[in-house]
Design a protein around this motif. Structure first.
Motif, PDB file in Angstrom:
ATOM      1  N   ILE A  11      63.329  -8.832  63.711  1.00  0.00           N
ATOM      2  CA  ILE A  11      63.876  -7.997  64.747  1.00  0.00           C
ATOM      3  C   ILE A  11      65.235  -7.671  64.287  1.00  0.00           C
ATOM      4  O   ILE A  11      66.169  -8.559  64.252  1.00  0.00           O
ATOM      5  N   ASP A  13      67.766  -5.879  66.517  1.00  0.00           N
ATOM      6  CA  ASP A  13      68.479  -6.100  67.816  1.00  0.00           C
ATOM      7  C   ASP A  13      68.650  -7.667  68.182  1.00  0.00           C
ATOM      8  O   ASP A  13      68.048  -8.381  68.336  1.00  0.00           O
ATOM      9  N   THR A  16      67.271  -8.526  71.684  1.00  0.00           N
ATOM     10  CA  THR A  16      65.685  -8.745  71.544  1.00  0.00           C
ATOM     11  C   THR A  16      65.468 -10.047  70.807  1.00  0.00           C
ATOM     12  O   THR A  16      64.354 -10.638  71.081  1.00  0.00           O
ATOM     13  N   ASN A  19      65.967 -13.048  72.883  1.00  0.00           N
ATOM     14  CA  ASN A  19      64.888 -13.123  73.999  1.00  0.00           C
ATOM     15  C   ASN A  19      63.617 -13.277  73.448  1.00  0.00           C
ATOM     16  O   ASN A  19      62.760 -14.284  74.138  1.00  0.00           O
ATOM     17  N   TYR A  20      63.443 -12.916  72.366  1.00  0.00           N
ATOM     18  CA  TYR A  20      62.010 -13.292  71.575  1.00  0.00           C
ATOM     19  C   TYR A  20      61.823 -15.050  71.481  1.00  0.00           C
ATOM     20  O   TYR A  20      61.023 -15.731  71.799  1.00  0.00           O
ATOM     21  N   ASN A  94      60.998  -2.624  66.677  1.00  0.00           N
ATOM     22  CA  ASN A  94      62.027  -3.526  66.199  1.00  0.00           C
ATOM     23  C   ASN A  94      61.505  -3.645  64.633  1.00  0.00           C
ATOM     24  O   ASN A  94      60.688  -3.983  64.118  1.00  0.00           O
TER      25      ASN A  94
END
Length: 94
Positions: A11, A13, A16, A19-20, A94
């Motif tokens: 990923i 970002d 992101t 958050n993942y 992503n």
């Protein structure tokens, strides 16, 4: 967790990615809490059901003690552990 971290490296970002990983950790924590609660409920149920555990056995007709200690079989707990090994997919884009 190493598989989740490996997926997270794909990923681009940072938000992101964070958050993942956070979502994965929250999901596993929720599942573990639910399983722990179920385990506690199973133990309490078995304890209450077998309330004569470690007491002296009594004759059912006369209620006289027979001198033998009563013990129960080990508790068998069945939990669905399959959810712990799942790695979430990387969000699209992503």
């Amino acid at each position: 967790m190493s598989k989740v971290i490996a997926q997270a490296t794909k990923i681009k970002d940072n938000n992101t990615r964070a958050n993942y990983i956070t979502s994965y950790c929250n999901d596993m924590q929720t599942k573990a809490f639910k399983d722990g609660k179920q385990l506690l409920n199973d133990v309490i149920w078995e304890q209450n059901y077998n309330s004569n555990t470690f007491k002296i056995e009594r004759d059912l007709g006369t209620h006289q003690m027979m001198g033998e200690k009563v013990t129960i079989d080990p508790i068998e707990v069945k939990l669905n552990e399959s959810g712990y090994g799942k790695v979430p997919e990387v969000p699209s884009g992503n």
